[in-house]
Scaffold this motif. Structure first.
Motif, PDB file in Angstrom:
ATOM      1  N   PHE A  51       7.051   2.680   6.560  1.00 21.86           N
ATOM      2  CA  PHE A  51       7.570   4.020   6.577  1.00 21.86           C
ATOM      3  C   PHE A  51       8.545   3.869   5.421  1.00 21.86           C
ATOM      4  O   PHE A  51       9.540   3.190   5.276  1.00 21.86           O
ATOM      5  N   CYS A  52       8.668   4.759   4.282  1.00 22.89           N
ATOM      6  CA  CYS A  52       9.339   4.905   3.258  1.00 22.89           C
ATOM      7  C   CYS A  52      10.696   5.505   3.893  1.00 22.89           C
ATOM      8  O   CYS A  52      10.538   6.781   4.176  1.00 22.89           O
ATOM      9  N   VAL A  53      11.717   4.949   3.706  1.00 26.51           N
ATOM     10  CA  VAL A  53      13.191   5.657   4.188  1.00 26.51           C
ATOM     11  C   VAL A  53      13.790   6.210   3.098  1.00 26.51           C
ATOM     12  O   VAL A  53      14.445   7.245   3.174  1.00 26.51           O
ATOM     13  N   LYS A  54      13.906   5.537   1.686  1.00 28.22           N
ATOM     14  CA  LYS A  54      14.503   6.248   0.800  1.00 28.22           C
ATOM     15  C   LYS A  54      13.730   5.560  -0.659  1.00 28.22           C
ATOM     16  O   LYS A  54      13.116   4.383  -0.660  1.00 28.22           O
ATOM     17  N   ASN A  55      13.141   6.747  -1.506  1.00 34.06           N
ATOM     18  CA  ASN A  55      12.287   6.330  -2.653  1.00 34.06           C
ATOM     19  C   ASN A  55      13.221   6.883  -3.866  1.00 34.06           C
ATOM     20  O   ASN A  55      13.162   7.951  -3.976  1.00 34.06           O
ATOM     21  N   GLY A  56      13.950   5.890  -4.507  1.00 32.66           N
ATOM     22  CA  GLY A  56      14.887   6.162  -5.364  1.00 32.66           C
ATOM     23  C   GLY A  56      14.165   6.077  -6.688  1.00 32.66           C
ATOM     24  O   GLY A  56      12.755   6.002  -6.898  1.00 32.66           O
ATOM     25  N   ARG A  57      15.141   6.361  -7.945  1.00 33.82           N
ATOM     26  CA  ARG A  57      14.583   6.086  -9.275  1.00 33.82           C
ATOM     27  C   ARG A  57      13.951   4.875  -9.480  1.00 33.82           C
ATOM     28  O   ARG A  57      12.982   5.016 -10.074  1.00 33.82           O
ATOM     29  N   THR A  58      14.599   3.757  -8.995  1.00 34.25           N
ATOM     30  CA  THR A  58      14.225   2.472  -9.556  1.00 34.25           C
ATOM     31  C   THR A  58      13.943   1.572  -8.362  1.00 34.25           C
ATOM     32  O   THR A  58      13.153   0.527  -8.433  1.00 34.25           O
ATOM     33  N   THR A  59      14.485   2.031  -7.038  1.00 28.85           N
ATOM     34  CA  THR A  59      14.467   1.216  -5.839  1.00 28.85           C
ATOM     35  C   THR A  59      13.948   2.118  -4.835  1.00 28.85           C
ATOM     36  O   THR A  59      14.216   3.130  -4.832  1.00 28.85           O
ATOM     37  N   GLY A  60      13.190   1.406  -3.904  1.00 27.33           N
ATOM     38  CA  GLY A  60      12.919   2.044  -2.404  1.00 27.33           C
ATOM     39  C   GLY A  60      13.291   1.325  -1.451  1.00 27.33           C
ATOM     40  O   GLY A  60      13.485  -0.074  -1.600  1.00 27.33           O
ATOM     41  N   TYR A  61      13.533   1.694  -0.361  1.00 26.29           N
ATOM     42  CA  TYR A  61      13.732   1.251   0.929  1.00 26.29           C
ATOM     43  C   TYR A  61      12.716   1.478   2.016  1.00 26.29           C
ATOM     44  O   TYR A  61      12.386   2.704   2.044  1.00 26.29           O
ATOM     45  N   TYR A  62      11.941   0.397   2.642  1.00 24.68           N
ATOM     46  CA  TYR A  62      11.008   0.664   3.716  1.00 24.68           C
ATOM     47  C   TYR A  62      11.483   0.092   5.078  1.00 24.68           C
ATOM     48  O   TYR A  62      11.988  -1.009   4.952  1.00 24.68           O
ATOM     49  N   ARG A  63      10.788   0.617   5.975  1.00 20.27           N
ATOM     50  CA  ARG A  63      10.861  -0.092   7.527  1.00 20.27           C
ATOM     51  C   ARG A  63       9.486  -0.080   7.813  1.00 20.27           C
ATOM     52  O   ARG A  63       8.717   0.870   7.618  1.00 20.27           O
TER      53      ARG A  63
ATOM     54  N   LEU B 113      11.493  -6.693  -3.578  1.00 17.28           N
ATOM     55  CA  LEU B 113      12.539  -7.224  -4.153  1.00 17.28           C
ATOM     56  C   LEU B 113      13.274  -8.030  -3.265  1.00 17.28           C
ATOM     57  O   LEU B 113      13.740  -9.147  -3.325  1.00 17.28           O
ATOM     58  N   ASN B 114      13.353  -7.476  -1.835  1.00 14.55           N
ATOM     59  CA  ASN B 114      13.841  -8.345  -0.775  1.00 14.55           C
ATOM     60  C   ASN B 114      13.075  -7.905   0.476  1.00 14.55           C
ATOM     61  O   ASN B 114      12.800  -6.856   0.721  1.00 14.55           O
TER      62      ASN B 114
ATOM     63  N   VAL C  97       0.808  -1.209  -0.145  1.00 11.32           N
ATOM     64  CA  VAL C  97       0.104  -0.109  -0.084  1.00 11.32           C
ATOM     65  C   VAL C  97       0.889   1.372  -0.030  1.00 11.32           C
ATOM     66  O   VAL C  97       0.644   2.094  -0.733  1.00 11.32           O
ATOM     67  N   ALA C  98       1.697   1.017   0.830  1.00  9.83           N
ATOM     68  CA  ALA C  98       2.572   2.454   0.914  1.00  9.83           C
ATOM     69  C   ALA C  98       3.612   2.842  -0.427  1.00  9.83           C
ATOM     70  O   ALA C  98       3.685   3.861  -0.752  1.00  9.83           O
ATOM     71  N   SER C  99       3.963   1.698  -1.030  1.00  8.98           N
ATOM     72  CA  SER C  99       4.645   2.049  -2.235  1.00  8.98           C
ATOM     73  C   SER C  99       3.810   1.985  -3.485  1.00  8.98           C
ATOM     74  O   SER C  99       4.737   2.251  -4.574  1.00  8.98           O
ATOM     75  N   ASN C 100       2.508   1.613  -3.452  1.00 14.54           N
ATOM     76  CA  ASN C 100       1.759   1.684  -4.868  1.00 14.54           C
ATOM     77  C   ASN C 100       0.375   2.360  -4.708  1.00 14.54           C
ATOM     78  O   ASN C 100      -0.015   2.608  -5.663  1.00 14.54           O
ATOM     79  N   TRP C 101       0.042   3.150  -3.626  1.00 12.77           N
ATOM     80  CA  TRP C 101      -1.149   3.651  -3.738  1.00 12.77           C
ATOM     81  C   TRP C 101      -1.249   4.672  -4.617  1.00 12.77           C
ATOM     82  O   TRP C 101      -2.375   5.070  -4.968  1.00 12.77           O
ATOM     83  N   LYS C 102      -0.202   5.578  -4.782  1.00 11.32           N
ATOM     84  CA  LYS C 102      -0.229   6.601  -5.977  1.00 11.32           C
ATOM     85  C   LYS C 102      -0.094   6.170  -7.316  1.00 11.32           C
ATOM     86  O   LYS C 102      -0.684   6.569  -8.116  1.00 11.32           O
TER      87      LYS C 102
ATOM     88  N   THR D 164       6.023  -6.287  17.766  1.00 12.39           N
ATOM     89  CA  THR D 164       5.910  -7.745  17.649  1.00 12.39           C
ATOM     90  C   THR D 164       6.958  -8.298  16.600  1.00 12.39           C
ATOM     91  O   THR D 164       7.497  -9.286  16.753  1.00 12.39           O
ATOM     92  N   ALA D 165       7.185  -7.543  15.604  1.00 14.73           N
ATOM     93  CA  ALA D 165       7.836  -7.846  14.599  1.00 14.73           C
ATOM     94  C   ALA D 165       8.572  -6.497  13.775  1.00 14.73           C
ATOM     95  O   ALA D 165       7.779  -5.386  13.756  1.00 14.73           O
ATOM     96  N   ALA D 166       9.771  -6.674  13.089  1.00 13.48           N
ATOM     97  CA  ALA D 166      10.518  -5.488  12.463  1.00 13.48           C
ATOM     98  C   ALA D 166      11.001  -5.907  11.158  1.00 13.48           C
ATOM     99  O   ALA D 166      11.460  -7.081  11.153  1.00 13.48           O
ATOM    100  N   VAL D 167      10.379  -5.353  10.222  1.00  8.61           N
ATOM    101  CA  VAL D 167      10.639  -5.642   8.696  1.00  8.61           C
ATOM    102  C   VAL D 167      11.458  -4.552   8.036  1.00  8.61           C
ATOM    103  O   VAL D 167      11.221  -3.307   8.152  1.00  8.61           O
ATOM    104  N   THR D 168      12.366  -5.067   7.267  1.00 10.38           N
ATOM    105  CA  THR D 168      12.985  -3.968   6.365  1.00 10.38           C
ATOM    106  C   THR D 168      12.825  -4.598   4.845  1.00 10.38           C
ATOM    107  O   THR D 168      12.763  -5.552   4.821  1.00 10.38           O
ATOM    108  N   ALA D 169      12.572  -3.745   4.003  1.00  3.96           N
ATOM    109  CA  ALA D 169      12.062  -4.211   2.565  1.00  3.96           C
ATOM    110  C   ALA D 169      12.582  -3.115   1.448  1.00  3.96           C
ATOM    111  O   ALA D 169      12.673  -2.058   1.726  1.00  3.96           O
ATOM    112  N   THR D 170      13.308  -4.015   0.471  1.00  3.30           N
ATOM    113  CA  THR D 170      13.616  -3.199  -0.803  1.00  3.30           C
ATOM    114  C   THR D 170      12.533  -3.260  -1.808  1.00  3.30           C
ATOM    115  O   THR D 170      12.079  -4.485  -1.997  1.00  3.30           O
TER     116      THR D 170
END
Length: 134
Positions: free
Chosen positions: A96-108, A76-77, A64-69, A119-125
């Motif tokens: 939470f979006c930490v970095k939104n680059g041209r082709t990749t993003g990084y989320y917490r 990717l990972n 949702v955070a990375s695609n709603w717009k 209860t759980a912590a996730v990082t995602a690219t």
């Protein structure tokens, strides 16, 4: 802010998450808050919430955070750390979006129970498929 009806309809197509109870509570630029009511079907043989439930909710919040717009970002990972069993009747995931680059993003993504316990912590690219940016 509350998600629009269009956003809710769009993400109803994420059937695994939504059929397991995930809903969108809030969405904003680079952010999403999603939750689900813990049911008996979410529990493992020991009576705790199954790890896949935490991950599914976190992954849904990421989607949702990375695609709603603009649709086109895929995971990717992802890495998850299970920290403590959930208490109460609800899980809440905030992406939470930490970095939104041209082709990749990084989320917490933080998954908490209704008592506020982490209860759980996730990082995602994420990777933007067919990116028109840049």
């Amino acid at each position: 802010m509350k998600p629009s009806e269009e956003t809710v309809r769009l993400f109803e197509k994420d059937r695994f998450a939504t059929e397991n109870g995930a809903v969108i509570d809030e969405v904003d630029e680079g952010y999403a808050k999603c939750s689900l009511k813990i049911e008996e079907s979410h529990r493992n043989a020991m009576g705790a919430v199954m790890g896949g439930v935490y991950f599914t909710l976190a992954d849904f919040a990421l989607a949702v955070a990375s695609n709603w717009k603009e649709m086109g970002s895929v995971s990717l990972n992802s890495e998850i750390a299970y920290l403590t069993p959930a208490k109460g009747e609800r899980l809440i995931a905030e992406a939470f979006c930490v970095k939104n680059g041209r082709t990749t993003g990084y989320y917490r993504i933080e998954v908490k129970d209704e008592l506020g316990n982490l209860t759980a912590a996730v990082t995602a690219t994420t990777f933007r498929v067919g990116s028109k940016k840049g």
